[in-house]
Each structure stands twice: as structure tokens, then as C-alpha cells.
Write a protein that holds these residues in place. Structure first.
Motif, PDB file in Angstrom:
ATOM      1  N   SER A 138       3.512  12.152 -15.646  1.00 51.42           N
ATOM      2  CA  SER A 138       2.355  12.523 -14.830  1.00 51.42           C
ATOM      3  C   SER A 138       1.149  11.617 -15.059  1.00 51.42           C
ATOM      4  O   SER A 138       0.320  11.443 -14.164  1.00 51.42           O
ATOM      5  N   TYR A 139       1.058  11.013 -16.230  1.00 50.97           N
ATOM      6  CA  TYR A 139      -0.061  10.115 -16.511  1.00 50.97           C
ATOM      7  C   TYR A 139       0.027   8.821 -15.697  1.00 50.97           C
ATOM      8  O   TYR A 139      -0.951   8.068 -15.630  1.00 50.97           O
ATOM      9  N   GLY A 140       1.161   8.581 -15.087  1.00 53.56           N
ATOM     10  CA  GLY A 140       1.315   7.372 -14.278  1.00 53.56           C
ATOM     11  C   GLY A 140       1.342   7.623 -12.782  1.00 53.56           C
ATOM     12  O   GLY A 140       1.580   6.698 -12.000  1.00 53.56           O
ATOM     13  N   LEU A 141       1.091   8.878 -12.359  1.00 51.28           N
ATOM     14  CA  LEU A 141       1.165   9.197 -10.934  1.00 51.28           C
ATOM     15  C   LEU A 141       0.167   8.405 -10.093  1.00 51.28           C
ATOM     16  O   LEU A 141       0.534   7.807  -9.072  1.00 51.28           O
ATOM     17  N   LEU A 142      -1.085   8.414 -10.492  1.00 51.83           N
ATOM     18  CA  LEU A 142      -2.121   7.757  -9.691  1.00 51.83           C
ATOM     19  C   LEU A 142      -1.836   6.268  -9.518  1.00 51.83           C
ATOM     20  O   LEU A 142      -1.826   5.766  -8.377  1.00 51.83           O
ATOM     21  N   PRO A 143      -1.625   5.515 -10.600  1.00 53.47           N
ATOM     22  CA  PRO A 143      -1.344   4.077 -10.412  1.00 53.47           C
ATOM     23  C   PRO A 143      -0.051   3.828  -9.646  1.00 53.47           C
ATOM     24  O   PRO A 143       0.030   2.876  -8.865  1.00 53.47           O
ATOM     25  N   LEU A 144       0.952   4.676  -9.839  1.00 54.97           N
ATOM     26  CA  LEU A 144       2.231   4.484  -9.155  1.00 54.97           C
ATOM     27  C   LEU A 144       2.092   4.639  -7.647  1.00 54.97           C
ATOM     28  O   LEU A 144       2.634   3.841  -6.876  1.00 54.97           O
ATOM     29  N   PHE A 145       1.342   5.645  -7.214  1.00 56.38           N
ATOM     30  CA  PHE A 145       1.185   5.879  -5.775  1.00 56.38           C
ATOM     31  C   PHE A 145       0.359   4.772  -5.121  1.00 56.38           C
ATOM     32  O   PHE A 145       0.683   4.307  -4.022  1.00 56.38           O
ATOM     33  N   ILE A 146      -0.722   4.358  -5.776  1.00 54.30           N
ATOM     34  CA  ILE A 146      -1.528   3.260  -5.224  1.00 54.30           C
ATOM     35  C   ILE A 146      -0.708   1.976  -5.167  1.00 54.30           C
ATOM     36  O   ILE A 146      -0.756   1.226  -4.188  1.00 54.30           O
ATOM     37  N   PHE A 147       0.070   1.730  -6.205  1.00 56.81           N
ATOM     38  CA  PHE A 147       0.943   0.546  -6.242  1.00 56.81           C
ATOM     39  C   PHE A 147       1.906   0.556  -5.059  1.00 56.81           C
ATOM     40  O   PHE A 147       2.162  -0.478  -4.438  1.00 56.81           O
ATOM     41  N   ASN A 148       2.458   1.713  -4.719  1.00 59.26           N
ATOM     42  CA  ASN A 148       3.408   1.795  -3.614  1.00 59.26           C
ATOM     43  C   ASN A 148       2.758   1.476  -2.274  1.00 59.26           C
ATOM     44  O   ASN A 148       3.398   0.888  -1.397  1.00 59.26           O
ATOM     45  N   VAL A 149       1.504   1.850  -2.096  1.00 56.41           N
ATOM     46  CA  VAL A 149       0.786   1.493  -0.872  1.00 56.41           C
ATOM     47  C   VAL A 149       0.602  -0.026  -0.802  1.00 56.41           C
ATOM     48  O   VAL A 149       0.868  -0.651   0.233  1.00 56.41           O
ATOM     49  N   LEU A 150       0.153  -0.614  -1.898  1.00 54.75           N
ATOM     50  CA  LEU A 150      -0.067  -2.062  -1.926  1.00 54.75           C
ATOM     51  C   LEU A 150       1.242  -2.827  -1.785  1.00 54.75           C
ATOM     52  O   LEU A 150       1.299  -3.888  -1.162  1.00 54.75           O
ATOM     53  N   ARG A 151       2.300  -2.287  -2.355  1.00 57.64           N
ATOM     54  CA  ARG A 151       3.615  -2.921  -2.224  1.00 57.64           C
ATOM     55  C   ARG A 151       4.056  -2.921  -0.761  1.00 57.64           C
ATOM     56  O   ARG A 151       4.584  -3.918  -0.258  1.00 57.64           O
ATOM     57  N   SER A 152       3.836  -1.809  -0.054  1.00 60.58           N
ATOM     58  CA  SER A 152       4.187  -1.734   1.361  1.00 60.58           C
ATOM     59  C   SER A 152       3.397  -2.746   2.186  1.00 60.58           C
ATOM     60  O   SER A 152       3.926  -3.359   3.113  1.00 60.58           O
ATOM     61  N   PHE A 153       2.138  -2.934   1.834  1.00 66.09           N
ATOM     62  CA  PHE A 153       1.297  -3.926   2.502  1.00 66.09           C
ATOM     63  C   PHE A 153       1.836  -5.331   2.274  1.00 66.09           C
ATOM     64  O   PHE A 153       1.982  -6.134   3.217  1.00 66.09           O
ATOM     65  N   ILE A 154       2.161  -5.647   1.041  1.00 66.91           N
ATOM     66  CA  ILE A 154       2.676  -6.978   0.705  1.00 66.91           C
ATOM     67  C   ILE A 154       4.008  -7.235   1.398  1.00 66.91           C
ATOM     68  O   ILE A 154       4.253  -8.326   1.933  1.00 66.91           O
ATOM     69  N   TYR A 155       4.864  -6.224   1.422  1.00 68.74           N
ATOM     70  CA  TYR A 155       6.147  -6.360   2.118  1.00 68.74           C
ATOM     71  C   TYR A 155       5.947  -6.578   3.613  1.00 68.74           C
ATOM     72  O   TYR A 155       6.703  -7.317   4.249  1.00 68.74           O
ATOM     73  N   ALA A 156       4.952  -5.908   4.205  1.00 65.47           N
ATOM     74  CA  ALA A 156       4.703  -6.030   5.642  1.00 65.47           C
ATOM     75  C   ALA A 156       4.362  -7.460   6.039  1.00 65.47           C
ATOM     76  O   ALA A 156       4.615  -7.880   7.170  1.00 65.47           O
ATOM     77  N   LEU A 157       3.818  -8.214   5.109  1.00 64.69           N
ATOM     78  CA  LEU A 157       3.495  -9.621   5.365  1.00 64.69           C
ATOM     79  C   LEU A 157       4.680 -10.535   5.063  1.00 64.69           C
ATOM     80  O   LEU A 157       4.600 -11.754   5.253  1.00 64.69           O
ATOM     81  N   GLY A 158       5.775  -9.957   4.563  1.00 67.07           N
ATOM     82  CA  GLY A 158       6.969 -10.745   4.270  1.00 67.07           C
ATOM     83  C   GLY A 158       6.922 -11.467   2.943  1.00 67.07           C
ATOM     84  O   GLY A 158       7.789 -12.307   2.654  1.00 67.07           O
ATOM     85  N   LYS A 159       5.948 -11.158   2.093  1.00 67.61           N
ATOM     86  CA  LYS A 159       5.790 -11.860   0.803  1.00 67.61           C
ATOM     87  C   LYS A 159       6.426 -11.035  -0.324  1.00 67.61           C
ATOM     88  O   LYS A 159       5.753 -10.588  -1.254  1.00 67.61           O
ATOM     89  N   THR A 160       7.710 -10.867  -0.241  1.00 66.46           N
ATOM     90  CA  THR A 160       8.386  -9.959  -1.167  1.00 66.46           C
ATOM     91  C   THR A 160       8.523 -10.509  -2.584  1.00 66.46           C
ATOM     92  O   THR A 160       8.747  -9.746  -3.530  1.00 66.46           O
TER      93      THR A 160
END
Length: 454
Positions: A138-160
Motif C-alpha cells: 500500500s505504501y507504493g500505491l500512489l507512485p505506482l498509479f501515477i507511473f502507469n499514467v505516465l507510462r501510457s503517455f510514453i507508449y502513446a508516442l511510440g517511445k517504448t
């Protein structure tokens, strides 16, 4: 990402996106893999506790992550339309949603975690390990969820490749933290299976820190100015994300919940059965990272082509991705069946657990093929932003086919726990067939008509 003109170019484009995503997915799953392996080496009770904790956490995490995955097709379509400012707005509001949802999950966990574990009637040691493991996570929930949003953004640009590098840098940190916190090395407390939860949480903060730095400092991400003027909250953008993300999240949630329910139903069996089931599921889930990675790439590519109104290319990407996924599933399934005893031996030193795990792994081949079809067909539909019907189809397949069939086979035949594997395979195959039919319908009717009107 660039426009492609031939099947060869499209295949290459899929693999250009796929390989880094696969490495990232395998790296993320490796954390669960290390949690399971090291906890099993500590004791069977700790392995069972981590298994129960994972069965509770996985549906929640995967369901919520499904909401954040909506950022990818939305941003990819805006990117294909060359609407840069709208991409930035979508991502910013995705971050707002991630913070809100993280807080809600923590509050719900505070009130409901213990009652859920009490209801499962576990042994005291398994109960304690499961609870402490989830508290650590549970101590990693906040960073994990924000990371997933940013990861989706990076993937959307094709920079995997960017996320792949972050994962490769973070994975050794997680492995070391697992070792020292589970076994109490180098002066750290000996936490057993619970230590795996805290190790994962610390690693989540490392993920987020590196991702924010790259998004702020490196082109092309810095040109979107994601972290400038974060006050640009738009309920309309949040609703757009939720409109697509909630059905996506619920679909993932109900799929993973089925596996969690099976784990709970198996809790009436021995610790050996729970440990063997979790070990076999861990192997199958590890291999499942391949079709999941193809799915992520497929959603982005189909979304990009749909945004650019190149519907023929979107259709070709859809079926090419499904075909590649099925071929890989057949190959990996055959390998698992061939080396099932060696694989099972990685999870436990106890012969009973090894033998039962190997027996469960026989079902891996058909399970993998069914899962590969439904995952990639659903991913292609997400690229078209067609998610509501897909959600209903998967809900029926998981809850009206998977569970009832598995329960009947497990409790009213001589198959025992093996019946659940057969039920899961039948349900996933049904989902794959129905989703493929829906994909054909969308491509043939909705987007063919739209293309003709251009």
C-alpha cells in the motif's frame, strides 16, 4: 511512430514497440516472480500468504490500471490527429485521477482488508503474512498509479524503450530489497513474505522518480509540458478517460477476479494445493506477458491509425497482432509442458508441491492459446475505443462460463482442483471468439462506412 505501407513494415513496427514493452512487462512481473520465489524459499506458509495477498491485490491493481490504460488510445488518437495540446491535457487529468483513486483504495483497504482475510478462514501464519504483505504494498500505491499514467503517455508516442530502460535499472534494486527484507540480511529486519510487499513499494517510488525526470527533461516528452500548470483540471477530460477506462478496467478486474476467486475456492484444500496453484499460475501469468505486450502495442498502433483515419492500416495491424500472439502462445505453451517439472522445481523444494505444480502446468498450452486470442482481440477493440460491448462479453465469459464450469468440474468430478483450469480455459476461449466477432463487425460496418463518407 510512422505511417507504414506494407505488411513487412507493419510487422517490424509491431516488434519495434513490442520488444521494449515485453521486457518492461517481464520486468514488472519479475517483481511478483521474485516475491513468490523468495517467499517460497522462506517457508510454505509465507508462500501461501503471499499467494493470498496477491490474489486480493491483483484484481484491484489490474482493474485500476485498466482505467489508466485509457490514456494510451486517447492520447494515441490525438497524436495521430496532431493535437499536441490535447495530449498534454489528457495526461494531466489522468494524473489527477490516479491520485484520487489511490487515496480511495487506501481508505477502502483500511476498512475492508481484515474482514476479507477473516472471511477466508486462513491459518494464523498465512493470515498474518497476507495482511502484512498487502500493507507493505500500500505504501507504493500512489507512485505506482501515477507511473502507469505516465507510462501510457510514453507508449502513446511510440517511445517504448524509455520505460524498458527504467525497468531494467529498477529491477536489481527490487531484487536486493526482496533479499534483505524477506531474510533479514545486512541488519534489516527479517519480515518473511511481508518483506516482499515493502520491497515492491520502495521500487515503485524509484519507478516514478525516474519517469518524472525523463518526462520533464527529455524530448519529445518535455515539449508536452506535462508538469507545467497542473491546475488545468478538466472534468470533461476526466469523464473521457473514465468513459473508456472504466469498461477497460472492469474487464481486466473481472478477469483477474476470476483467478482470485479460484484461489479463494482452493483455500479449502491443503497448503500444498494453494502453493502449487499459485506457482503454476505464476508461470502462466509470466508467459502471458507476451500477449499482453502485443496487446499494449496493438492498442497504440490501432489508435494511432484510427486517429489518422487510415482504417485499412488499423485493420491490418489488428489481425497481424492477433496472429503473432497465437503463434507465440503455441510455442511457449509447448515449452512449458515439455519442461514442467524443471519449472515447478524453481518454486519449491517440497516434492508434493513440485508434482502438483507440474500437473497443473499440463493445461498451460490450451490456456495460453485461449488467453492470447481474447487479450489481443480486446486490445484491437480498445484502439477503436470500442470498449462497452467487449466488457459485457468478457463479463459473461468470465463469470457465467469460467467460474461455473470450473466449480462443477472441481467439485462434482474426479478432476479436483484441475477442474478450475479447464473451466478457465473454456471461458477464455469463449471470450476470444466473441471478441473476434465483435472486431470483425466494427471493422466491417462502423469504420468502413465512415471511410466511405470521407
Amino acid at each position: 511512430m510512422n505511417q507504414t505501407f506494407t505488411l513487412k513494415e507493419k510487422t517490424k513496427q509491431i516488434f519495434v514497440l513490442l520488444v521494449p514493452i515485453l521486457v518492461t512487462q517481464l520486468g514488472m512481473f519479475s517483481m511478483v516472480f521474485f516475491n513468490t520465489i523468495m517467499s517460497g524459499r522462506y517457508s510454505s506458509s509465507d508462500l501461501a500468504g503471499v499467494a493470498i495477498g496477491t490474489s486480493i491485490w491483483s484484481p484491484v491493481f489490474n482493474g485500476i490500471s485498466g482505467i489508466f490504460l485509457a490514456v494510451s488510445p486517447i492520447a494515441a488518437q490525438r497524436f495521430g490527429q496532431n493535437k499536441k495540446e490535447e495530449v498534454s491535457t489528457v495526461v494531466k487529468n489522468g494524473i489527477y485521477l490516479s491520485v484520487i483513486i489511490a487515496i480511495l483504495i487506501i481508505i477502502l483497504g483500511y476498512f475492508f482488508l481484515n474482514p476479507i482475510l477473516d472471511y477466508m478462514d486462513l491459518s494464523p501464519r498465512v493470515h498474518e503474512t497476507a495482511f502484512d504483505y498487502l500493507v507493505g504494498l500500500s505504501y507504493g500505491l500512489l507512485p505506482l498509479f501515477i507511473f502507469n499514467v505516465l507510462r501510457s503517455f510514453i507508449y502513446a508516442l511510440g517511445k517504448t524503450r524509455v520505460i524498458m530502460i527504467i525497468m531494467l535499472l529498477s529491477l536489481p534494486i527490487n531484487l536486493v530489497l526482496n533479499y534483505v527484507l524477506i531474510f533479514g540480511k545486512f541488519g534489516f529486519p527479517e519480515l518473511g513474505g511481508a518483506g516482499a510487499g515493502y520491497a515492491t513499494a520502495i521500487t515503485d517510488w524509484v519507478f516514478l522518480a525516474m519517469t518524472i525526470f525523463i518526462v520533464m527533461k527529455q524530448d519529445p516528452f518535455s515539449t508536452f509540458r506535462i508538469f507545467s500548470n497542473l491546475r488545468e483540471f478538466s472534468w470533461e477530460r476526466c469523464k473521457e478517460i473514465l468513459k473508456i477506462g472504466v469498461p477497460m478496467g472492469l474487464s481486466v478486474f473481472f478477469e483477474t477476479t476470476v483467478f482470485a476467486i479460484v484461489t479463494i475456492l482452493l483455500s479449502k484444500f491443503s497448503v500444498t494445493t494453494i502453493a502449487a496453484y499459485q506457482s503454476a499460475l505464476n508461470v502462466v501469468s509470466f508467459i502471458y506477458m507476451i500477449p499482453i505486450s502485443i496487446s499494449t502495442a496493438l492498442t497504440v498502433l490501432v489508435g494511432f491509425e484510427v486517429g489518422a483515419r487510415r482504417y485499412k492500416d488499423a485493420k491490418q495491424y489488428s489481425w497481424l497482432g492477433i496472429g503473432v500472439s497465437v503463434l507465440i502462445a503455441i510455442g511457449t505453451g509447448l515449452l512449458v509442458v515439455a519442461f514442467r517439472y524443471q519449472v515447478a522445481g524453481l518454486y519449491s523444494n517440497e516434492s508434493a508441491v513440485i508434482n502438483l505444480t507440474a500437473n497443473f502446468l499440463i493445461f498451460a498450452l490450451f490456456f495460453q492459446i485461449s488467453d492470447a486470442i481474447q487479450a489481443t482481440a480486446q486490445a484491437a477493440l480498445r484502439g477503436y475505443k470500442d470498449v462497452n460491448v467487449a466488457f459485457i462479453m468478457t463479463l459473461i465469459a468470465y463469470w457465467l462460463i469460467c467460474l461455473p464450469t470450473g466449480y462443477l468440474l472441481a467439485n462434482f468430478t474426479s478432476l479436483g482442483a484441475r477442474g478450475y483450469w479447464i473451466g478457465l480455459t473454456i471461458g477464455l476461449l469463449a471470450a476470444g471468439i466473441c471478441l473476434s466477432i465483435r472486431l470483425i463487425h466494427i471493422q466491417k460496418h462502423r469504420f468502413t462506412v465512415e471511410a466511405a463518407q470521407q
